[in-house]
Motif scaffolding. Structure first.
Motif, PDB file in Angstrom:
ATOM      1  N   UNK A  90       0.804  -1.219   0.000  1.00  0.00           N
ATOM      2  CA  UNK A  90       0.000   0.000   0.000  1.00  0.00           C
ATOM      3  C   UNK A  90       0.835   1.266   0.000  1.00  0.00           C
ATOM      4  N   UNK A  91       2.102   1.163   0.349  1.00  0.00           N
ATOM      5  CA  UNK A  91       2.937   2.359   0.426  1.00  0.00           C
ATOM      6  C   UNK A  91       3.326   2.879  -0.949  1.00  0.00           C
ATOM      7  N   UNK A  92       3.425   4.156  -1.100  1.00  0.00           N
ATOM      8  CA  UNK A  92       3.800   4.770  -2.369  1.00  0.00           C
ATOM      9  C   UNK A  92       5.026   5.654  -2.189  1.00  0.00           C
ATOM     10  N   UNK A  93       5.930   5.246  -1.337  1.00  0.00           N
ATOM     11  CA  UNK A  93       7.148   6.015  -1.099  1.00  0.00           C
ATOM     12  C   UNK A  93       8.357   5.181  -1.486  1.00  0.00           C
ATOM     13  N   UNK A  94       9.436   5.849  -1.860  1.00  0.00           N
ATOM     14  CA  UNK A  94      10.674   5.156  -2.202  1.00  0.00           C
ATOM     15  C   UNK A  94      11.621   5.128  -1.012  1.00  0.00           C
ATOM     16  N   UNK A  95      11.055   5.038   0.156  1.00  0.00           N
ATOM     17  CA  UNK A  95      11.833   4.933   1.383  1.00  0.00           C
ATOM     18  C   UNK A  95      11.336   3.714   2.139  1.00  0.00           C
ATOM     19  N   UNK A  96      12.281   2.902   2.616  1.00  0.00           N
ATOM     20  CA  UNK A  96      11.866   1.744   3.398  1.00  0.00           C
ATOM     21  C   UNK A  96      12.812   0.576   3.245  1.00  0.00           C
ATOM     22  N   UNK A  97      12.401  -0.556   3.777  1.00  0.00           N
ATOM     23  CA  UNK A  97      13.210  -1.774   3.791  1.00  0.00           C
ATOM     24  C   UNK A  97      12.624  -2.776   2.808  1.00  0.00           C
ATOM     25  N   UNK A  98      13.514  -3.467   2.123  1.00  0.00           N
ATOM     26  CA  UNK A  98      13.122  -4.504   1.171  1.00  0.00           C
ATOM     27  C   UNK A  98      13.937  -5.754   1.464  1.00  0.00           C
ATOM     28  N   UNK A  99      13.244  -6.892   1.642  1.00  0.00           N
ATOM     29  CA  UNK A  99      13.926  -8.164   1.881  1.00  0.00           C
ATOM     30  C   UNK A  99      14.158  -8.853   0.540  1.00  0.00           C
ATOM     31  N   UNK A 100      15.432  -9.080   0.236  1.00  0.00           N
ATOM     32  CA  UNK A 100      15.828  -9.683  -1.030  1.00  0.00           C
ATOM     33  C   UNK A 100      16.501 -11.023  -0.747  1.00  0.00           C
ATOM     34  N   UNK A 101      15.991 -12.076  -1.356  1.00  0.00           N
ATOM     35  CA  UNK A 101      16.535 -13.416  -1.163  1.00  0.00           C
ATOM     36  C   UNK A 101      17.396 -13.799  -2.359  1.00  0.00           C
ATOM     37  N   UNK A 102      18.640 -14.226  -2.086  1.00  0.00           N
ATOM     38  CA  UNK A 102      19.563 -14.655  -3.134  1.00  0.00           C
ATOM     39  C   UNK A 102      20.389 -15.828  -2.613  1.00  0.00           C
ATOM     40  N   UNK A 103      21.033 -16.533  -3.535  1.00  0.00           N
ATOM     41  CA  UNK A 103      21.906 -17.638  -3.145  1.00  0.00           C
ATOM     42  C   UNK A 103      23.221 -17.095  -2.596  1.00  0.00           C
ATOM     43  N   UNK A 104      23.987 -17.972  -1.988  1.00  0.00           N
ATOM     44  CA  UNK A 104      25.257 -17.562  -1.379  1.00  0.00           C
ATOM     45  C   UNK A 104      26.226 -16.997  -2.401  1.00  0.00           C
ATOM     46  N   UNK A 105      26.366 -17.658  -3.535  1.00  0.00           N
ATOM     47  CA  UNK A 105      27.357 -17.228  -4.512  1.00  0.00           C
ATOM     48  C   UNK A 105      26.966 -15.897  -5.136  1.00  0.00           C
ATOM     49  N   UNK A 106      25.673 -15.671  -5.368  1.00  0.00           N
ATOM     50  CA  UNK A 106      25.198 -14.396  -5.904  1.00  0.00           C
ATOM     51  C   UNK A 106      25.409 -13.288  -4.875  1.00  0.00           C
ATOM     52  N   UNK A 107      25.095 -13.587  -3.612  1.00  0.00           N
ATOM     53  CA  UNK A 107      25.265 -12.579  -2.562  1.00  0.00           C
ATOM     54  C   UNK A 107      26.712 -12.172  -2.397  1.00  0.00           C
ATOM     55  N   UNK A 108      27.628 -13.107  -2.570  1.00  0.00           N
ATOM     56  CA  UNK A 108      29.034 -12.831  -2.294  1.00  0.00           C
ATOM     57  C   UNK A 108      29.753 -12.156  -3.454  1.00  0.00           C
ATOM     58  N   UNK A 109      29.348 -12.456  -4.698  1.00  0.00           N
ATOM     59  CA  UNK A 109      30.157 -12.009  -5.829  1.00  0.00           C
ATOM     60  C   UNK A 109      29.408 -11.174  -6.866  1.00  0.00           C
ATOM     61  N   UNK A 110      28.189 -11.545  -7.211  1.00  0.00           N
ATOM     62  CA  UNK A 110      27.479 -10.805  -8.258  1.00  0.00           C
ATOM     63  C   UNK A 110      26.786  -9.565  -7.710  1.00  0.00           C
ATOM     64  N   UNK A 111      26.194  -9.674  -6.539  1.00  0.00           N
ATOM     65  CA  UNK A 111      25.296  -8.632  -6.052  1.00  0.00           C
ATOM     66  C   UNK A 111      25.970  -7.387  -5.469  1.00  0.00           C
TER      67      UNK A 111
END
Length: 300
Positions: A90-111
């Motif tokens: 419902x929020x229309x603001x570009x401020x806040x927290x977003x939970x992003x799920x990724x694999x270990x290798x993506x989190x460590x090197x690509x992201x």
């Protein structure tokens, strides 16, 4: 449950224990410690004055009381998850927290470089990174967005194919200096290989090519891709790694280019109810644009 000061976490722990059949399995799935889960189950049993689980040597055996309550508990969890999704959407603001799920290798090197650019483009967005090789459940709001190598099947999720990752046969210069460079695929049978443990995709590939899988030599077997990559860099053996890893590591060389390995798709996924959120839409669109550029090394 009249006059009970009810704790919603008890229901979450109850459902996790019911699904996984043990405190260990429930803890692994939820990230909540086994002692905490045990306390939650004991507290819920005390409040209800019911025995919900029989403790056995093999784990937890649900009683008829637990099975009778399961449907209502699941409905409560589904309702809470929907409430959370609608509130976030419902929020229309570009401020806040977003939970992003990724694999270990993506989190460590690509992201990480992508998150640097996101921080500059969306400075009031905070990313809560859920790093796991299991597929987080977007329906239950374990994450808002996910980058995965598999397309979700649930109709309530929106998935966009945003790129693909080639796999390369590779080895460190130090390993090749010690053991020689294989020039033809059959020569891999004489080399130490870095492969999965429970994941047998590499072995299955050898079998499809007609190679005797029982004769493979292993330098290391692990399903942790970070550990595989570290082993390849250290010179422990020949690996089968994501192509983007080699770009920043000149000490690891691609070999045997005639071997065609699977190309892994990357899907960006969000619950469709969250697409009405300006915040979620902004992060989704940013990742959809930036991940393909990172995979193609367009940022240098």
């Amino acid at each position: 449950m009249n006059n009970i000061n009810f704790n919603w976490a008890l229901i979450q722990s109850f459902l996790a224990a019911l699904e996984h059949g043990s405190l260990m399995g429930a803890a692994r799935a939820t990230g909540v410690s086994q002692p905490t889960l045990g306390r939650h189950i004991a507290e819920l049993e005390s409040q209800l004055n019911l025995v919900l689980f029989e403790r056995t040597g093999r784990g937890l055996q649900a009683t008829p009381h637990a099975l009778e309550l399961a449907e209502a508990a699941q409905a409560m969890q589904d309702g809470a998850a929907r409430f959370s999704r609608l509130a976030a959407g419902s929020g229309q603001t570009l401020r806040g927290r977003v939970r992003l799920s990724v694999s270990q290798i993506v989190a460590s090197f690509l992201l990480p470089p992508i998150l640097v650019r996101m921080r500059q483009a969306l400075p009031e967005v905070v990313v809560d990174l859920v790093v796991s090789n299991s597929v987080s459940n977007l329906l239950l709001r374990e994450a808002d967005l996910a980058l995965r190598m598999v397309r979700p099947e649930q109709g309530s999720l929106v998935a966009q194919h945003i790129g693909q990752v080639p796999l390369l046969v590779c080895a460190s210069q130090s390993y090749l200096q010690r053991n020689g460079t294989p020039m033809l695929p059959p020569e891999l049978l004489a080399h130490d290989l870095i492969t999965g443990d429970h994941n047998t995709e590499i072995e299955d590939g050898f079998a499809a090519l007609g190679f005797p899988v029982n004769n493979l030599r292993h330098g290391l077997r692990t399903d942790d891709l970070n550990a595989q990559w570290a082993a390849v860099q250290a010179g422990l053996g020949v690996g089968f790694m994501h192509s983007y890893l080699l770009r920043a590591t000149p000490s690891v060389l691609p070999i045997l280019p005639m071997i065609t390995l699977p190309v892994l798709p990357i899907w960006l996924t969000v619950h469709r109810e969250l697409r009405t959120s300006a915040l979620m839409r902004a992060v989704f669109d940013f990742l959809a644009a930036e991940v393909p550029l990172a995979l193609q090394n367009k940022h240098g």
